[in-house]
Design an enzyme around this catalytic site. Structure first.
Site, PDB file in Angstrom:
ATOM      1  N   CYS A  53      47.814  43.866  45.701  1.00 18.70           N
ATOM      2  CA  CYS A  53      49.109  44.521  45.964  1.00 18.70           C
ATOM      3  C   CYS A  53      50.167  43.490  46.343  1.00 18.70           C
ATOM      4  O   CYS A  53      51.330  43.592  45.935  1.00 18.70           O
ATOM      5  CB  CYS A  53      48.980  45.552  47.086  1.00 18.70           C
ATOM      6  N   ARG A 136      46.848  52.449  41.203  1.00 19.83           N
ATOM      7  CA  ARG A 136      48.091  51.769  40.774  1.00 19.83           C
ATOM      8  C   ARG A 136      48.714  52.588  39.636  1.00 19.83           C
ATOM      9  O   ARG A 136      48.380  52.392  38.466  1.00 19.83           O
ATOM     10  CB  ARG A 136      47.793  50.346  40.309  1.00 19.83           C
TER      11      ARG A 136
HETATM   12  C1  BEZ Z   1      44.127  44.814  46.645  1.00 22.56           C
HETATM   13  O1  BEZ Z   1      43.699  43.666  46.674  1.00 22.56           O
HETATM   14  O2  BEZ Z   1      45.326  45.052  46.538  1.00 22.56           O
HETATM   15  C2  BEZ Z   1      43.154  45.940  46.736  1.00 22.56           C
HETATM   16  C3  BEZ Z   1      41.930  45.799  46.152  1.00 22.56           C
HETATM   17  C4  BEZ Z   1      41.017  46.848  46.242  1.00 22.56           C
HETATM   18  C5  BEZ Z   1      41.356  48.002  46.920  1.00 22.56           C
HETATM   19  C6  BEZ Z   1      42.605  48.126  47.491  1.00 22.56           C
HETATM   20  C7  BEZ Z   1      43.520  47.105  47.398  1.00 22.56           C
END
Ligand code: BEZ
Length: 236
Positions: A53, A136
């Site tokens: 993110c 996402r």
């Molecule tokens: C992230 O790195 O943004 C992420 C990865 C897995 C679950 C939630 C967020």
């Protein structure tokens, strides 16, 4: 009810974008009303203070001027609270350097949605992936508030930002020139002309009698629109 059978509602392509009033890092917004006349990318991310993110937010913020040139506003959402959003965005600005990006200020609104009301309205909670985090999601909404493109990515995969820009360019070009865009189209590539309305027109096209139109078969005809012409029409 198991994950597979839980109903997920989502706005579909061609639907009016569901309306909401909500608190964001840039104050309250009245969506999509206050964005009338602009294209919008409404997107969700799973959680603040997570790496994928963070890479996405930095990229969105870095590319915001490119989206602005396309009359496109960005609006983010996660099911975190406002203070978490503010702290995360401050950390990004003050501490994170990534792929040549640093001191990145996120100026577009990030929605707080701790009740998940909006995330559920937009089908961003997909229980098979996560019942507590938004996937996402990307909703491209046009200046009249109509959903024009929907893309979902799983938690583990960061979005492709060339594609985010390409989607906006392709939709705007299709609207401006009344054409469709073929696989992997980029501004300057040939576009697809609408299927001929009568046999006579189709035959003229096939016979090469319609200037600038090349037919691969009666149902598949293309023409050139230069990158300059496209950009002149779609850039603000
Ligand atoms: C992230 O790195 O943004 C992420 C990865 C897995 C679950 C939630 C967020």
């Amino acid at each position: 009810m198991d994950n597979e059978n839980q109903a997920v509602t989502l706005p579909r392509i061609g639907d009016k974008a569901p309306a909401f009033k909500v608190v964001t890092t840039q104050g309250e917004i009245d969506f999509p009303k206050q964005y009338e006349g602009h294209w919008v990318i409404l997107f969700s991310h799973p959680a603040d203070f997570t790496p994928v993110c963070t890479s996405e937010f930095m990229t969105f913020a870095h590319l915001e001027p490119e989206f602005e040139k396309l009359n496109t506003k960005l609006v983010g959402l996660s099911v975190d609270g406002l203070y978490s959003h503010i702290a995360w965005l401050r950390t990004i600005k003050e501490k994170i350097e990534y792929r040549g990006m640093k001191n990145i200020e996120v100026k577009f609104p990030l929605i707080e949605d701790i009740t998940m009301e909006i995330a559920k309205k937009y089908g961003m909670i997909q229980p098979g992936e996560s019942g507590t985090k938004a996937v996402r999601a990307v909703f491209v909404i046009d200046p009249k508030g109509i959903v024009r493109t929907v893309i979902y990515y799983p938690l583990s995969m960061g979005r492709n930002f060339d594609e985010m820009l390409r989607v906006i360019q392709a939709l705007q070009t299709a609207d401006a020139f009344n054409i469709a865009t073929p696989a992997d189209w980029r501004p300057g590539d040939d576009v697809i002309v609408p299927t001929a309305g009568s046999c006579g027109v189709a035959k003229d096209r096939m016979d090469g009698k319609q200037e600038g139109v090349t037919c691969h078969d009666w149902f598949f005809c293309t023409k050139k629109i230069s990158k300059d012409e496209v950009m002149k029409k779609i850039l603000k």
